[in-house]
Write a protein that holds these residues in place. Structure first.
Motif, PDB file in Angstrom:
ATOM      1  N   UNK A 180     -37.444  29.489  -9.886  1.00 46.34           N
ATOM      2  CA  UNK A 180     -38.818  29.279  -9.438  1.00 46.34           C
ATOM      3  C   UNK A 180     -39.610  28.708 -10.604  1.00 46.34           C
ATOM      4  N   UNK A 181     -40.124  27.500 -10.413  1.00 49.81           N
ATOM      5  CA  UNK A 181     -40.881  26.820 -11.459  1.00 49.81           C
ATOM      6  C   UNK A 181     -42.363  26.847 -11.123  1.00 49.81           C
ATOM      7  N   UNK A 182     -43.213  27.289 -12.063  1.00 47.26           N
ATOM      8  CA  UNK A 182     -44.652  27.242 -11.844  1.00 47.26           C
ATOM      9  C   UNK A 182     -45.157  25.811 -11.997  1.00 47.26           C
ATOM     10  N   UNK A 183     -46.046  25.400 -11.119  1.00 48.07           N
ATOM     11  CA  UNK A 183     -46.634  24.056 -11.183  1.00 48.07           C
ATOM     12  C   UNK A 183     -48.146  24.172 -10.983  1.00 48.07           C
ATOM     13  N   UNK A 184     -48.860  23.146 -11.434  1.00 50.45           N
ATOM     14  CA  UNK A 184     -50.312  23.136 -11.257  1.00 50.45           C
ATOM     15  C   UNK A 184     -50.736  22.239 -10.103  1.00 50.45           C
ATOM     16  N   UNK A 190     -39.494  19.004  -0.208  1.00 50.74           N
ATOM     17  CA  UNK A 190     -40.267  19.377   0.974  1.00 50.74           C
ATOM     18  C   UNK A 190     -41.278  20.432   0.560  1.00 50.74           C
ATOM     19  N   UNK A 191     -42.352  20.533   1.348  1.00 48.09           N
ATOM     20  CA  UNK A 191     -43.372  21.538   1.098  1.00 48.09           C
ATOM     21  C   UNK A 191     -43.301  22.591   2.184  1.00 48.09           C
ATOM     22  N   UNK A 192     -43.388  23.854   1.779  1.00 48.17           N
ATOM     23  CA  UNK A 192     -43.479  24.951   2.739  1.00 48.17           C
ATOM     24  C   UNK A 192     -44.926  25.070   3.217  1.00 48.17           C
ATOM     25  N   UNK A 193     -45.857  24.975   2.254  1.00 51.61           N
ATOM     26  CA  UNK A 193     -47.293  24.984   2.544  1.00 51.61           C
ATOM     27  C   UNK A 193     -47.975  24.337   1.341  1.00 51.61           C
ATOM     28  N   UNK A 194     -49.278  24.500   1.222  1.00 51.31           N
ATOM     29  CA  UNK A 194     -50.001  23.835   0.130  1.00 51.31           C
ATOM     30  C   UNK A 194     -49.653  24.366  -1.251  1.00 51.31           C
ATOM     31  N   UNK A 195     -49.032  25.534  -1.311  1.00 47.61           N
ATOM     32  CA  UNK A 195     -48.789  26.136  -2.611  1.00 47.61           C
ATOM     33  C   UNK A 195     -47.333  26.374  -2.954  1.00 47.61           C
ATOM     34  N   UNK A 196     -46.409  25.962  -2.070  1.00 46.12           N
ATOM     35  CA  UNK A 196     -44.993  26.255  -2.313  1.00 46.12           C
ATOM     36  C   UNK A 196     -44.149  25.107  -1.799  1.00 46.12           C
ATOM     37  N   UNK A 197     -43.205  24.665  -2.626  1.00 44.40           N
ATOM     38  CA  UNK A 197     -42.330  23.574  -2.213  1.00 44.40           C
ATOM     39  C   UNK A 197     -40.937  23.743  -2.764  1.00 44.40           C
ATOM     40  N   UNK A 241     -31.258  24.271  -5.725  1.00 41.43           N
ATOM     41  CA  UNK A 241     -32.583  24.220  -5.113  1.00 41.43           C
ATOM     42  C   UNK A 241     -33.579  24.887  -6.039  1.00 41.43           C
ATOM     43  N   UNK A 242     -34.585  24.120  -6.442  1.00 41.21           N
ATOM     44  CA  UNK A 242     -35.681  24.660  -7.237  1.00 41.21           C
ATOM     45  C   UNK A 242     -36.827  24.996  -6.304  1.00 41.21           C
ATOM     46  N   UNK A 243     -37.483  26.114  -6.553  1.00 41.65           N
ATOM     47  CA  UNK A 243     -38.694  26.461  -5.830  1.00 41.65           C
ATOM     48  C   UNK A 243     -39.871  26.126  -6.742  1.00 41.65           C
ATOM     49  N   UNK A 244     -40.854  25.449  -6.197  1.00 41.80           N
ATOM     50  CA  UNK A 244     -42.020  25.016  -6.953  1.00 41.80           C
ATOM     51  C   UNK A 244     -43.226  25.766  -6.404  1.00 41.80           C
ATOM     52  N   UNK A 266     -48.566  24.999 -19.315  1.00 38.78           N
ATOM     53  CA  UNK A 266     -47.234  24.437 -19.595  1.00 38.78           C
ATOM     54  C   UNK A 266     -46.675  24.796 -20.976  1.00 38.78           C
ATOM     55  N   UNK A 267     -47.535  25.107 -21.927  1.00 40.42           N
ATOM     56  CA  UNK A 267     -47.049  25.463 -23.258  1.00 40.42           C
ATOM     57  C   UNK A 267     -46.691  26.943 -23.366  1.00 40.42           C
ATOM     58  N   UNK A 268     -47.098  27.755 -22.394  1.00 39.58           N
ATOM     59  CA  UNK A 268     -46.928  29.193 -22.515  1.00 39.58           C
ATOM     60  C   UNK A 268     -46.162  29.828 -21.367  1.00 39.58           C
ATOM     61  N   UNK A 269     -46.306  29.296 -20.154  1.00 44.31           N
ATOM     62  CA  UNK A 269     -45.748  29.992 -18.992  1.00 44.31           C
ATOM     63  C   UNK A 269     -44.744  29.153 -18.209  1.00 44.31           C
ATOM     64  N   UNK A 270     -44.210  28.110 -18.817  1.00 42.05           N
ATOM     65  CA  UNK A 270     -43.229  27.269 -18.127  1.00 42.05           C
ATOM     66  C   UNK A 270     -41.888  28.003 -17.991  1.00 42.05           C
ATOM     67  N   UNK A 271     -41.057  27.507 -17.076  1.00 45.51           N
ATOM     68  CA  UNK A 271     -39.736  28.094 -16.825  1.00 45.51           C
ATOM     69  C   UNK A 271     -38.653  27.101 -17.259  1.00 45.51           C
ATOM     70  N   UNK A 272     -37.404  27.538 -17.139  1.00 46.45           N
ATOM     71  CA  UNK A 272     -36.283  26.681 -17.509  1.00 46.45           C
ATOM     72  C   UNK A 272     -35.091  26.992 -16.628  1.00 46.45           C
ATOM     73  N   UNK A 273     -34.225  26.003 -16.477  1.00 51.84           N
ATOM     74  CA  UNK A 273     -32.958  26.180 -15.772  1.00 51.84           C
ATOM     75  C   UNK A 273     -31.917  25.317 -16.460  1.00 51.84           C
ATOM     76  N   UNK A 274     -30.680  25.772 -16.424  1.00 53.29           N
ATOM     77  CA  UNK A 274     -29.563  25.019 -17.003  1.00 53.29           C
ATOM     78  C   UNK A 274     -28.689  24.510 -15.869  1.00 53.29           C
ATOM     79  N   UNK A 275     -28.433  23.209 -15.875  1.00 50.69           N
ATOM     80  CA  UNK A 275     -27.592  22.584 -14.854  1.00 50.69           C
ATOM     81  C   UNK A 275     -26.231  22.243 -15.472  1.00 50.69           C
ATOM     82  N   UNK A 276     -25.188  22.857 -14.956  1.00 49.11           N
ATOM     83  CA  UNK A 276     -23.831  22.512 -15.376  1.00 49.11           C
ATOM     84  C   UNK A 276     -23.408  21.335 -14.506  1.00 49.11           C
ATOM     85  N   UNK A 277     -23.229  20.170 -15.118  1.00 51.22           N
ATOM     86  CA  UNK A 277     -22.952  18.948 -14.361  1.00 51.22           C
ATOM     87  C   UNK A 277     -21.612  18.364 -14.789  1.00 51.22           C
TER      88      UNK A 277
END
Length: 120
Positions: free
Chosen positions: A13-17, A34-41, A49-52, A60-71
């Motif tokens: 789950x990635x936080x977005x503005x 795709x968007x689920x509603x105005x605040x979730x996609x 699958x990333x949730x936004x 973004x400098x303090x509360x961002x998230x991360x994910x590692x993709x093994x490709x």
């Protein structure tokens, strides 16, 4: 270990503005969005699958998230993402992976890596 359970999946789950900006950004990376509603996609690619989620007060400098993709091929993914800003070219690591990184407009980090080719 029993094998009767369905496979476990994870959706970071990635936080977005700005949800639309985030959806447009992930679409540019080749994700189905795709968007689920105005605040979730959602942004999906190759089984990930990333949730936004629009997060009031996200810094973004303090509360961002991360994910590692093994490709399978970090260089191929970096080439696909080369035209999207803040994609770093892969480098060989001393722990046997070739890794690159991408940072989205909200500071969320997608690191990606593939095994180094065997020598010999």
């Amino acid at each position: 270990m029993s094998h009767d359970h369905p496979a476990v999946r994870v959706s970071p789950i990635f936080p977005v503005t700005d949800l639309q900006r985030a959806l447009d950004h992930y679409a540019a990376l080749g994700c189905a969005v795709s968007a689920h509603d105005d605040g979730y996609g959602f942004a999906a690619m190759a089984g990930v699958e990333l949730h936004l989620v629009v997060t009031p007060g996200h810094d973004p400098l303090r509360t961002a998230a991360a994910a590692y993709l093994h490709v399978p091929d970090a260089d191929a993914l970096a080439a696909r993402w080369a035209d999207v800003p803040r994609t770093g070219p892969p480098v060989d690591t001393d722990y046997g992976l070739r890794e690159g990184a991408h940072i989205d407009p909200d500071g969320n980090l997608l690191r990606f890596g593939s095994p180094l080719a065997s020598e010999g």
